[in-house]
Design an enzyme around this catalytic site. Structure first.
Site, mmCIF file in Angstrom:
data_model
loop_
_atom_site.group_PDB
_atom_site.id
_atom_site.type_symbol
_atom_site.label_atom_id
_atom_site.label_comp_id
_atom_site.label_asym_id
_atom_site.label_seq_id
_atom_site.Cartn_x
_atom_site.Cartn_y
_atom_site.Cartn_z
ATOM 1 N N GLU A 232 0.883 -1.038 0.066
ATOM 2 C CA GLU A 232 -0.181 0.137 0.027
ATOM 3 C C GLU A 232 0.989 1.279 -0.156
ATOM 4 O O GLU A 232 2.217 1.074 0.380
ATOM 5 C CB GLU A 232 -1.024 0.052 0.941
ATOM 6 N N CYS B 92 3.521 8.269 0.534
ATOM 7 C CA CYS B 92 4.235 7.526 1.479
ATOM 8 C C CYS B 92 4.396 5.994 0.790
ATOM 9 O O CYS B 92 3.366 5.391 0.547
ATOM 10 C CB CYS B 92 3.551 7.424 2.768
ATOM 11 N N CYS C 238 6.395 -7.328 7.057
ATOM 12 C CA CYS C 238 7.535 -7.004 7.757
ATOM 13 C C CYS C 238 7.963 -7.884 8.642
ATOM 14 O O CYS C 238 7.061 -8.475 9.358
ATOM 15 C CB CYS C 238 7.234 -5.653 8.476
ATOM 16 N N CYS D 158 6.362 -5.546 15.585
ATOM 17 C CA CYS D 158 6.045 -4.416 16.522
ATOM 18 C C CYS D 158 4.531 -4.629 16.874
ATOM 19 O O CYS D 158 3.657 -4.675 15.985
ATOM 20 C CB CYS D 158 6.337 -3.056 16.044
ATOM 21 N N CYS E 24 1.597 -2.774 15.420
ATOM 22 C CA CYS E 24 1.793 -2.407 13.895
ATOM 23 C C CYS E 24 0.812 -3.498 13.075
ATOM 24 O O CYS E 24 1.031 -4.654 13.184
ATOM 25 C CB CYS E 24 2.815 -1.947 13.524
ATOM 26 N N GLY F 127 6.873 -2.317 5.921
ATOM 27 C CA GLY F 127 7.949 -2.672 5.607
ATOM 28 C C GLY F 127 9.004 -1.766 6.676
ATOM 29 O O GLY F 127 9.002 -0.798 6.797
ATOM 30 N N GLU F 128 10.203 -2.673 6.522
ATOM 31 C CA GLU F 128 11.520 -1.925 7.362
ATOM 32 C C GLU F 128 12.409 -1.894 6.356
ATOM 33 O O GLU F 128 13.122 -2.659 5.829
ATOM 34 C CB GLU F 128 11.870 -2.862 8.506
ATOM 35 N N SER G 115 12.412 5.984 7.632
ATOM 36 C CA SER G 115 12.139 5.652 8.770
ATOM 37 C C SER G 115 12.329 4.110 9.294
ATOM 38 O O SER G 115 12.142 3.329 8.498
ATOM 39 C CB SER G 115 10.462 5.953 9.104
ATOM 40 N N SER H 90 11.799 5.131 15.030
ATOM 41 C CA SER H 90 10.518 4.810 15.302
ATOM 42 C C SER H 90 11.130 4.563 16.954
ATOM 43 O O SER H 90 11.177 3.095 17.243
ATOM 44 C CB SER H 90 10.049 3.692 14.824
ATOM 45 N N LEU H 91 10.884 5.391 17.791
ATOM 46 C CA LEU H 91 11.507 5.131 19.292
ATOM 47 C C LEU H 91 10.226 4.495 19.982
ATOM 48 O O LEU H 91 10.463 3.521 20.733
ATOM 49 C CB LEU H 91 12.123 6.264 19.944
ATOM 50 N N ASN I 210 -2.681 4.618 16.247
ATOM 51 C CA ASN I 210 -3.827 4.038 15.505
ATOM 52 C C ASN I 210 -4.302 2.668 16.193
ATOM 53 O O ASN I 210 -3.569 1.762 16.071
ATOM 54 C CB ASN I 210 -3.468 3.971 14.017
ATOM 55 N N CYS J 122 -0.287 2.792 8.430
ATOM 56 C CA CYS J 122 0.622 1.682 8.145
ATOM 57 C C CYS J 122 -0.033 0.265 8.290
ATOM 58 O O CYS J 122 -0.394 -0.154 9.107
ATOM 59 C CB CYS J 122 1.599 1.738 9.266
HETATM 60 N N1 SAH Z 1 9.431 -0.139 9.442
HETATM 61 C C1 SAH Z 1 9.628 1.294 9.676
HETATM 62 C C2 SAH Z 1 8.869 2.281 8.712
HETATM 63 C C3 SAH Z 1 7.243 1.957 8.553
HETATM 64 S S1 SAH Z 1 6.365 2.135 9.718
HETATM 65 C C4 SAH Z 1 9.431 1.792 11.044
HETATM 66 O O1 SAH Z 1 8.914 1.222 12.053
HETATM 67 O O2 SAH Z 1 9.899 2.907 11.424
HETATM 68 C C5 SAH Z 1 5.942 3.779 9.923
HETATM 69 C C6 SAH Z 1 5.657 4.373 11.308
HETATM 70 O O3 SAH Z 1 4.326 3.977 11.635
HETATM 71 C C7 SAH Z 1 6.471 3.871 12.386
HETATM 72 O O4 SAH Z 1 7.197 4.920 13.213
HETATM 73 C C8 SAH Z 1 5.952 3.006 13.173
HETATM 74 O O5 SAH Z 1 6.321 2.506 14.383
HETATM 75 C C9 SAH Z 1 4.260 3.637 13.085
HETATM 76 N N2 SAH Z 1 3.234 2.765 13.304
HETATM 77 C C10 SAH Z 1 2.905 1.670 12.944
HETATM 78 N N3 SAH Z 1 1.688 1.143 13.420
HETATM 79 C C11 SAH Z 1 1.221 2.221 14.329
HETATM 80 C C12 SAH Z 1 -0.142 2.426 14.883
HETATM 81 N N4 SAH Z 1 -0.912 1.417 14.802
HETATM 82 N N5 SAH Z 1 -0.093 3.642 15.461
HETATM 83 C C13 SAH Z 1 0.530 4.593 15.088
HETATM 84 N N6 SAH Z 1 1.916 4.444 14.552
HETATM 85 C C14 SAH Z 1 2.113 3.469 14.018
HETATM 86 FE FE1 SF4 Z 2 7.682 -3.254 10.780
HETATM 87 FE FE2 SF4 Z 2 7.696 -0.596 10.959
HETATM 88 FE FE3 SF4 Z 2 5.286 -2.061 11.575
HETATM 89 FE FE4 SF4 Z 2 7.380 -2.490 13.384
HETATM 90 S S1 SF4 Z 2 6.373 -0.644 12.940
HETATM 91 S S2 SF4 Z 2 6.142 -3.889 12.446
HETATM 92 S S3 SF4 Z 2 9.231 -2.249 11.874
HETATM 93 S S4 SF4 Z 2 6.479 -1.779 9.594
#
Ligand code: SAH
Ligand code: SF4
Length: 342
Positions: free
Chosen positions: A84, A97, A104, A108, A111, A151-152, A183, A206-207, A282, A325
């Protein structure tokens, strides 16, 4: 393929070198087939389609937000896999984006992209095609790119670097690296490698947590590289690139949104030239995470700022079309499964 690779190919098949730059320009314009390449002789077009293919993305769902015009695409790739992309309009122009992998493997907890694990990496051209398709479909020029879809990117390092070179090529899309954000969930080995390239992109980390206990509970990667290791890599990255780093912090009610969490976060980030991007989490059906109310989000921001850390709250775009995402692909997959199409 980059221009050098295309040049090698063109010479290999006994064609004059100038055809390579013509071909490169066509590919960067987002053509869907060799037939569209009007200044390339038919015999060569036929030859090219015998020996190669153009990576295209086929939109199978398109949603336009009634609230803010955000467009979300679910694309099918040549092998039937789904990814997407989201197109957003800001005052300064259009941002897309893009996804960098199908799924991935980072897992996390908050996500939706990681729910099915990793299927495969995207090629650089599949990343590029997400931009060229959105440009052609909307008859616009995209000025900014964020690698924040599924994806990462640092888990698909070589293709991500190749994409960055292609997208910023001045014979092609010519989107400046300063207008691109990458990211990462904190792949330290990748951050170190990226530092060696010294690109003027914005690195987003993504901390999402101020300490290892919280971070390890939501982000398995923290067991491999903890916050100290991650921030050390960020400092080294900054020493080389002198670029400000952006930290993403998804606020989850009752998990990482207290006053103490803000205080701890500010102290961890001391000494790094940075900016914190607060994202109201989200909700995803598979977990019970909730976003804090607006008042608590603003309080968290104010607290960080009182400690000298600049922080903004990310504006929610496309709230009516599941534009975050991994959410839409998951929905589409469920619909497809429900409809027994596959
Ligand atoms: N894999 C990479 C890039 C894609 S995710 C990464 O994790 O940084 C893009 C951003 O969306 C990241 O900061 C991720 O942590 C955040 N994200 C994923 N799921 C989310 C959710 N349910 N609510 C808010 N942010 C989210
Ligand atoms: Fe992968 Fe980024 Fe989602 Fe974590 S937040 S599962 S690294 S896409």
């Amino acid at each position: 393929m980059n221009l050098e690779e295309i040049t090698d190919l063109i010479i290999d098949i006994g064609q004059p070198k100038f055809r390579a730059s013509q071909l490169f320009k066509w590919l960067q314009s987002g053509v869907q087939s060799f037939d569209e390449m009007s200044n390339i002789p038919l015999a060569l077009r036929n030859k090219l389609s015998e020996i190669g293919y153009i990576a295209t993305v086929k939109p199978i769902r398109k949603f336009v937000s009634q609230i803010d015009g955000t467009v979300k695409y679910v694309y099918e790739l040549y092998d039937g896999e789904l990814i997407e992309s989201v197109l957003m309009k800001y005052e300064h122009g259009y941002t897309v984006c893009i996804s960098t992998q199908v799924g991935c493997r980072m897992g996390c907890k908050f996500c939706a992209s990681g729910l099915y694990g990793l299927t495969r990496n995207l090629t650089a051209s599949e990343m590029l095609a997400q931009i060229t398709y959105a440009q052609r479909d909307n008859n616009i020029r995209i000025s900014n790119v964020v690698m924040m879809g599924m994806g990462e990117p640092l888990d698909n390092f070589e293709n991500s670097i190749k994409f960055l070179k292609l997208v910023s090529d001045d014979n092609g899309l010519n989107i400046g690296l300063r207008h691109i954000s990458l990211s990462t969930s904190g792949v330290v080995s990748g951050i170190n490698k990226l530092a060696d390239y010294n690109l003027p992109i914005t690195l987003s980390i993504s901390l999402h947590a101020p300490n290892d206990t919280i971070r390890s509970s939501t982000m398995p990667i923290n067991n491999k590289w903890n916050i100290d290791a991650l921030l050390k890599a960020c400092k080294e990255y900054q020493n080389i690139t002198t670029r400000r780093i952006s930290f993403e912090y998804a606020l989850i009610e009752g998990v990482n949104d207290s006053d103490n969490n803000a205080k701890e976060l500010a102290s961890r980030l001391k000494g790094i030239m940075c900016h914190v991007n607060l994202i109201p989490a989200n909700p995803v059906k598979e977990n019970s995470f909730k976003k804090p109310d607006r008042k608590s989000i603003i309080a968290f921001q104010k607290k960080l700022e009182s400690y000298g850390i600049t922080a903004t709250i990310r504006r929610t775009l496309g709230a009516d079309i599941n534009a975050s995402c991994g959410q839409l692909k998951k929905k589409t997959k469920e619909e497809i499964i429900d409809a027994n199409i596959h």
